[in-house]
Design a protein around this motif. Structure first.
Motif, short mmCIF file in Angstrom:
data_model
loop_
_atom_site.label_atom_id
_atom_site.label_comp_id
_atom_site.label_asym_id
_atom_site.label_seq_id
_atom_site.Cartn_x
_atom_site.Cartn_y
_atom_site.Cartn_z
N UNK A 185 4.65 20.25 -6.61
CA UNK A 185 5.31 18.97 -6.33
C UNK A 185 4.79 18.31 -5.06
N UNK A 186 3.98 19.02 -4.30
CA UNK A 186 3.44 18.44 -3.08
C UNK A 186 4.37 18.50 -1.90
N UNK A 187 5.26 19.49 -1.87
CA UNK A 187 6.19 19.64 -0.75
C UNK A 187 6.08 21.04 -0.18
N UNK A 188 6.60 21.21 1.03
CA UNK A 188 6.56 22.51 1.68
C UNK A 188 7.67 23.40 1.10
N UNK A 247 13.46 20.16 -5.43
CA UNK A 247 12.71 19.22 -6.26
C UNK A 247 13.43 17.89 -6.40
N UNK A 248 14.74 17.91 -6.41
CA UNK A 248 15.49 16.65 -6.44
C UNK A 248 15.17 15.82 -5.19
N UNK A 249 15.12 16.48 -4.05
CA UNK A 249 14.79 15.77 -2.80
C UNK A 249 13.35 15.26 -2.81
N UNK A 250 12.50 15.86 -3.66
CA UNK A 250 11.11 15.44 -3.75
C UNK A 250 10.89 14.36 -4.81
N UNK A 251 11.98 13.85 -5.38
CA UNK A 251 11.87 12.76 -6.34
C UNK A 251 11.95 13.17 -7.79
N UNK A 252 12.22 14.43 -8.06
CA UNK A 252 12.35 14.90 -9.43
C UNK A 252 13.77 14.68 -9.95
N UNK A 282 0.83 -1.21 0.00
CA UNK A 282 0.00 0.00 0.00
C UNK A 282 0.86 1.25 0.00
N UNK A 283 1.94 1.23 0.77
CA UNK A 283 2.84 2.39 0.82
C UNK A 283 3.49 2.62 -0.54
N UNK A 284 3.91 1.51 -1.17
CA UNK A 284 4.52 1.63 -2.49
C UNK A 284 3.52 2.16 -3.50
N UNK A 285 2.27 1.65 -3.38
CA UNK A 285 1.22 2.11 -4.29
C UNK A 285 0.94 3.59 -4.09
N UNK A 286 0.91 4.03 -2.81
CA UNK A 286 0.67 5.44 -2.52
C UNK A 286 1.80 6.30 -3.06
N UNK A 287 3.05 5.80 -2.90
CA UNK A 287 4.20 6.55 -3.41
C UNK A 287 4.14 6.68 -4.92
N UNK A 288 3.75 5.57 -5.58
CA UNK A 288 3.64 5.61 -7.04
C UNK A 288 2.55 6.58 -7.46
N UNK A 289 1.43 6.57 -6.70
CA UNK A 289 0.32 7.48 -7.03
C UNK A 289 0.74 8.92 -6.86
N UNK A 290 1.48 9.20 -5.74
CA UNK A 290 1.95 10.56 -5.50
C UNK A 290 2.89 11.00 -6.61
N UNK A 291 3.80 10.09 -7.01
CA UNK A 291 4.75 10.43 -8.08
C UNK A 291 4.02 10.71 -9.37
N UNK A 292 2.95 9.92 -9.62
CA UNK A 292 2.20 10.11 -10.86
C UNK A 292 1.50 11.45 -10.88
N UNK A 293 1.16 11.98 -9.68
CA UNK A 293 0.45 13.25 -9.60
C UNK A 293 1.39 14.44 -9.66
N UNK A 294 2.67 14.24 -9.48
CA UNK A 294 3.62 15.35 -9.54
C UNK A 294 3.82 15.77 -11.00
N UNK A 295 3.49 16.99 -11.35
CA UNK A 295 3.68 17.40 -12.74
C UNK A 295 5.14 17.67 -13.05
#
Length: 475
Positions: A368-371, A128-133, A28-41
């Protein structure tokens, strides 16, 4: 025996249940992470150099057309009150990449200054690099006006860099040396002012290749182009269509910039070449099928120049605004800005939201969904881009400039205050303009509004923080 029976033979059922629950949580965590990544433009910021508020046809230019940027505005949002970080290159770009205005940012002037090592001067590349970009900067580095460290962009959070680390070197469009990921790239067929490999062409080609390679995203690309900064220089196919269309005065005997027989034709060609570059990027995004998941922004780093054989008055590069590069009047800091994301940013919109370069960092962070960093001076304009939520507004915008005697400016609501010569004449009175009635800043109304002048002077005092390099004397 089936798999469960076999496992039960070796392990108690309560242990197996715990393992199943644990694996389910991991999945579930992996799925949530994948979903979050998919939502990052994906995020692309394209920056022009010395392009004036009136240099695009969608902002009123009549001497030539910019069809790709016009299309970007037609399919996206055009800002009418967007401001650069400063009135010259290096501090303006520092504001864009750090999220701070020139009263706080480390680099407040051109010269041999660069972003300091992390954790000082954190860039949007690092955030953004730290946020997975995956992060890239292509073209003219905004992390230093003049660095000797080819690995500097990587140290500040950019996974890929191709371009100039010196703004002086970026005056040349046929570079003999560029930097790619910490390594020098030699161009023996180039000679600075002339050659075979035009920098804009190389940067756009590299950007398109980068987009293809990272189309699965998310990525952040800062495409920082030189045009139309002097040298006045563009390949003949862009210059020649304008030769003979304008009354020309040849530019010769320049000790620094390239001489040019047809400055007006060359300038028009440079802007149309820049326009074509933007069109290529938009087309590449559509070709890769990622245009609807990519925010693209376009702006200029400051107002229009008058140097290298060019005069900003030739084509009314500042539009209705007073002044240009190195001025604190509107023509020096108000710049074109267009945002585009099909299906997310409403097409054909014009926004009068008052925004500035230091707003880009919190905007990108929100997307990106980060502060955003705690020390940002910016406010996200994502609510304006997406038409959702309440758009926060600045109490004021502040600028300072440490050349030509020193200059400060504040905009608060429709009021604009300008202070000149703070280094040589600290007691010089402020100028005050009402932009709602006087966009061209022709009538100084300071004498009529002493209480507003006092308020603006206090904003200038509190917005500036002295550093070892940059001090403003009390007045």
């Amino acid at each position: 025996m089936n798999a469960m029976t076999t496992l039960t033979y070796f392990f108690p059922r309560r242990v197996l249940r715990a393992v199943v629950v644990l694996l389910s949580c991991v999945c579930l965590a992996a799925s949530a992470a994948e979903s979050e990544a998919a939502e990052q433009p994906n995020i692309i910021f394209i920056l022009a150099d010395d392009l004036g508020y009136g240099d695009l046809s969608c902002y009123g230019q009549k001497n030539f057309k910019t069809p790709n940027l016009d299309r970007m505005a037609k399919e996206g949002m055009r800002f009418t009150q967007h401001y650069a970080g400063c009135t010259v290159c290096a501090p303006s770009r520092a504001c864009l990449l750090s999220g701070q205005h020139t009263g706080h940012v480390h680099q407040r002037a051109n010269g041999p200054i660069e972003f300091r090592p992390d954790p000082q001067d954190i860039s949007i590349g690092r955030l953004l690099k730290n946020a997975g970009y995956h992060t890239a900067m292509i073209g003219k580095s905004g992390l230093a006006c003049n660095s000797q460290n080819g690995n500097h962009p990587a140290e500040k959070g950019f996974d890929h860099f191709f371009g100039y680390i010196s703004h002086g070197a970026a005056h040349r469009y046929y570079p003999q040396v560029l930097w790619r990921d910490g390594e020098k790239v030699q161009y023996p067929d180039n000679h600075g002012k002339e050659g075979k490999h035009y920098s804009t062409d190389m940067f756009v080609a590299d950007a398109k290749e980068y987009i293809k390679e990272h189309k699965d995203g998310p990525f952040f690309l800062h495409l920082s182009l030189q045009a139309p900064h002097a040298d006045l220089n563009v390949p003949a196919k862009w210059r020649d269509p304008f030769v003979g269309k304008f009354k020309e005065k040849p530019h010769t005997k320049d000790s620094h910039y390239r001489n040019e027989t047809h400055p007006k034709a060359t300038f028009a060609g440079m802007v149309t070449n820049l326009d074509d570059a933007v069109g290529q990027i938009l087309d590449e995004l559509k070709e890769q099928g990622i245009d609807e998941n990519t925010i693209v922004m376009f702006a200029s780093d400051n107002g229009p120049m008058s140097e290298g054989g060019w005069d900003r008055n030739f084509f009314n590069s500042g539009g209705p605004l007073k002044g240009g590069k190195r001025d604190m009047y509107e023509g020096g800091v108000r710049v074109p800005m267009i945002a585009w994301q099909p299906g997310k940013i409403a097409a054909g919109e014009t926004s009068d939201h008052v925004s500035a370069f230091w707003d880009f960092v919190p905007t990108a962070c929100e997307a990106a969904g980060i502060k955003p960093p705690a020390d940002t001076d910016g406010l996200s304009y994502l609510p304006t881009l997406y038409g959702k939520g309440e758009q926060p507004e600045h109490d004021y915008l502040y600028w300072e400039f440490h050349e030509r005697g020193g200059k400060q400016a504040v905009r608060q609501g429709d009021w604009k205050a300008v202070r000149l010569d703070f280094q040589t004449d600290p007691s010089r009175p402020l100028e005050l303009y009402n932009l709602a009635d006087d966009l061209a800043e022709t009538k100084n109304v300071a004498a009529e509004h002493p209480e507003i002048v006092a308020r603006m002077r206090e904003i200038m005092r509190k917005a500036h923080v002295d550093t070892e390099l940059f001090k403003i004397p009390a007045n």
